[in-house]
Scaffold this motif. Structure first.
Motif, PDB file in Angstrom:
ATOM      1  N   ASP A 181       1.007  -1.218   0.044  1.00  0.00           N
ATOM      2  CA  ASP A 181      -0.069   0.172   0.051  1.00  0.00           C
ATOM      3  C   ASP A 181       0.764   1.244  -0.025  1.00  0.00           C
ATOM      4  O   ASP A 181       0.455   2.220  -0.600  1.00  0.00           O
TER       5      ASP A 181
ATOM      6  N   ARG B 278       2.360   3.461  -2.969  1.00  0.00           N
ATOM      7  CA  ARG B 278       1.442   4.394  -3.911  1.00  0.00           C
ATOM      8  C   ARG B 278       2.162   5.700  -3.568  1.00  0.00           C
ATOM      9  O   ARG B 278       1.413   6.698  -3.862  1.00  0.00           O
TER      10      ARG B 278
ATOM     11  N   SER C 265      -1.552   3.466   6.796  1.00  0.00           N
ATOM     12  CA  SER C 265      -0.509   2.456   6.324  1.00  0.00           C
ATOM     13  C   SER C 265       0.039   1.840   7.391  1.00  0.00           C
ATOM     14  O   SER C 265       0.238   0.360   7.455  1.00  0.00           O
TER      15      SER C 265
END
Length: 536
Positions: free
Chosen positions: A367, A370, A383
């Motif tokens: 994740d 990104r 996160s």
């Protein structure tokens, strides 16, 4: 050292439980929390340390890695020393030495003095963690050890998360010296409580007397060989990028020492009467899988705790305090999940919990890939929340899984090795991430610069617009052109930095994913017996 196997069964010998075991658990967790906190509290303060001691950022990073390596080395010796000279005595000495070394770190006047005190701090701290686990194992009956280790797990997992926040706040508002000095009063308080509350089982006293009568000695040669291997490995990983790897004589010589120490240690440890490290444990599928999973977990925990605040400060302009705060919500999730994992560990096989935890961590790392300049504070908080969900599902179950099927005399070694795996993995993780970051930043910058050429239409248009913008704000034409080139160069560097950090998190995601199949090959354990005898 009393262990899970000696504290479970018909003829078990336990400590006198007149003292509330939960009080013992809190006291022990406080001492361990302080010790583990020091693995990361200096992370966000490295820029302050670098400026305060007039050293490079690369040199400042040794403040973290020297602690981790010395801590892992000490873990190897802790089991025998605690058995031979008394667990409580050894624990008190380690706690006192750790507290004194912490104060000296805060008073350090240059880099060599700080590194020496950090090494002492790491050696002292390395003896505290496995002994803490043994104290908990003896203080609780088998059916309650999962909950007890949840308290211990909070200290081990939450401390590295709180570390950057606390270190950032102290560094921004006071001085980096106080990142270490605060251990003084906390350590003194814990020292008094441990002395008053912690008791030593009679079985340990008898074993200590028996070891003295038999003249059993510490395996100094084996210990030195393993310590040399770990120290040389850390030097190679830390200095490889700076020294240009094997084009450097220093890296070649250090690598030869590292490999030689490893090769020499194997036959010695396999044939020694009382080896410093029981290599036969690492030859079993169950324990070796747990060991590798813990290496990977340590790498993720420590690397993310260092590199998330780093990218926030370097690329997003966060202060040390706010960079640390981005990790804090994940710490609270971890705290709650520790108790959940403690409950689940008595109902679900560890291998499934570990696999689920590794999958969540892999997703959390993926994740973060990104990464882009438009991300806000909330992105990094979420996160870290994902990571906080996954870590406890590994730390608690792996304790039970790693001790399944071991003999009573192997559990202390297992405790030291599992904890050494966490710290060694953390050190290796930081080194791998640092090297990936440096290498990939250079690579991306080289690729991006290929498009910054006078013949490129996009470059021409960008230069024209920038020059016009700067001239409107009063810059002469010649200065505006130079400023425009500088701004484009800075954008190229920033884009290369973002892409390099993305590569780092890709690597960490792959490391996490590799732990899933390793977890699934673990065998089932007897959940009612507390994991094959409990865990340290």
């Amino acid at each position: 050292m009393a262990n899970a196997a000696t504290t479970g069964g018909a003829g078990e010998e336990r400590v006198d439980r007149s003292t509330n075991p939960w009080l013992v658990a809190v006291v022990v967790a406080l001492a361990v929390f302080m010790e583990v906190l020091d693995t990361t509290i200096a992370n966000v303060a490295l820029r302050y340390i670098s400026g305060g001691l007039a050293i490079s950022s690369d040199e400042a990073s040794w403040v973290v890695t020297t602690y981790l390596v010395s801590n892992a080395v000490a873990l190897i010796a802790s089991s025998f020393v605690a058995q031979r000279y008394g667990r409580k005595r050894f624990y008190l000495i380690c706690l006192a030495l750790f507290t004194i070394a912490s104060i000296l770190c805060g008073l350090a006047w240059n880099l060599p003095s700080l590194l020496i005190f950090r090494m002492i701090q790491g050696f002292a701290g390395g003896g505290m963690v496995p002994v803490s686990q043994s104290i908990l194992s003896d203080s609780f009956p088998p059916e309650k050890r999962g909950q007890a280790f949840a308290v211990f797990g909070i200290a081990v997992v939450v401390a590295p998360v709180i570390g950057p926040t606390l270190g950032g706040y102290i560094s921004d508002n006071f001085s980096w010296h106080w990142c270490f000095l605060i251990n003084g009063p906390v350590g003194a308080f814990a020292l008094v409580l441990v002395y008053l509350l912690v008791q030593e089982p009679e079985a340990l006293r008898k074993k200590r007397e028996e070891m003295r009568r038999q003249g059993i000695r510490f395996d100094v040669i084996g210990f030195l060989l393993v310590a040399t291997f770990l120290g040389a490995l850390e030097l190679v990983l830390d200095r490889g990028q700076v020294e240009d790897w094997f084009d450097s004589t220093f890296i070649i010589v250090t690598s030869v020492i590292c490999v030689s120490a490893l090769l020499a240690s194997i036959p010695w440890l396999l044939t020694a009467k009382n080896p410093a490290v029981d290599l036969r444990l690492l030859a079993t599928r169950q324990f070796s899988s747990c060991f590798i999973v813990m290496l990977a977990t340590g790498a993720i925990l420590i690397a993310t705790t260092q590199f998330v605040p780093q990218v926030l400060q370097q690329n997003y302009g966060y202060t040390a305090t706010w960079a640390g705060l981005a990790l804090s919500p994940g710490g609270f999730v971890t705290m709650v999940m520790m108790f959940v994992a403690g409950q689940l560990s008595s109902k679900v096989q560890p291998k499934y919990l570990i696999a689920i935890g590794a999958g969540i961590i892999a997703f959390a790392m993926y994740d973060v890939t990104r990464l882009n300049p438009d991300l806000n504070f909330g992105f990094f908080v979420w996160s870290r929340l994902y990571l906080g969900l996954g870590l406890p599902l590994i730390f608690i179950p792996i304790t039970s899984a790693s001790y399944a099927g071991l003999r009573p005399d192997q559990t202390d070694q297992a405790s030291a090795l599992i904890n050494a795996a966490r710290n060694t993995g953390g050190s290796i993780g930081v080194s791998i991430a640092s090297n990936v970051l440096a290498h990939r930043e250079q690579w991306h910058q080289s690729r991006l610069v290929e498009h910054v050429v006078p013949s490129d239409p996009a470059f021409i248009e960008t230069m024209r617009n920038l020059q016009h913008f700067l001239m409107e704000r009063g810059s002469p034409m010649a200065d505006a052109q130079n400023q425009a080139v500088g701004l484009i160069g800075e954008q190229v560097r920033m884009q290369a930095s973002y892409l390099a950090y993305i590569d780092v998190f890709h690597v960490l995601a792959v490391i996490s994913a590799c732990a899933i199949p390793l977890a699934l090959i673990l065998r089932n354990i007897d959940l009612k017996a507390g994991g094959g005898g409990g865990a340290h």
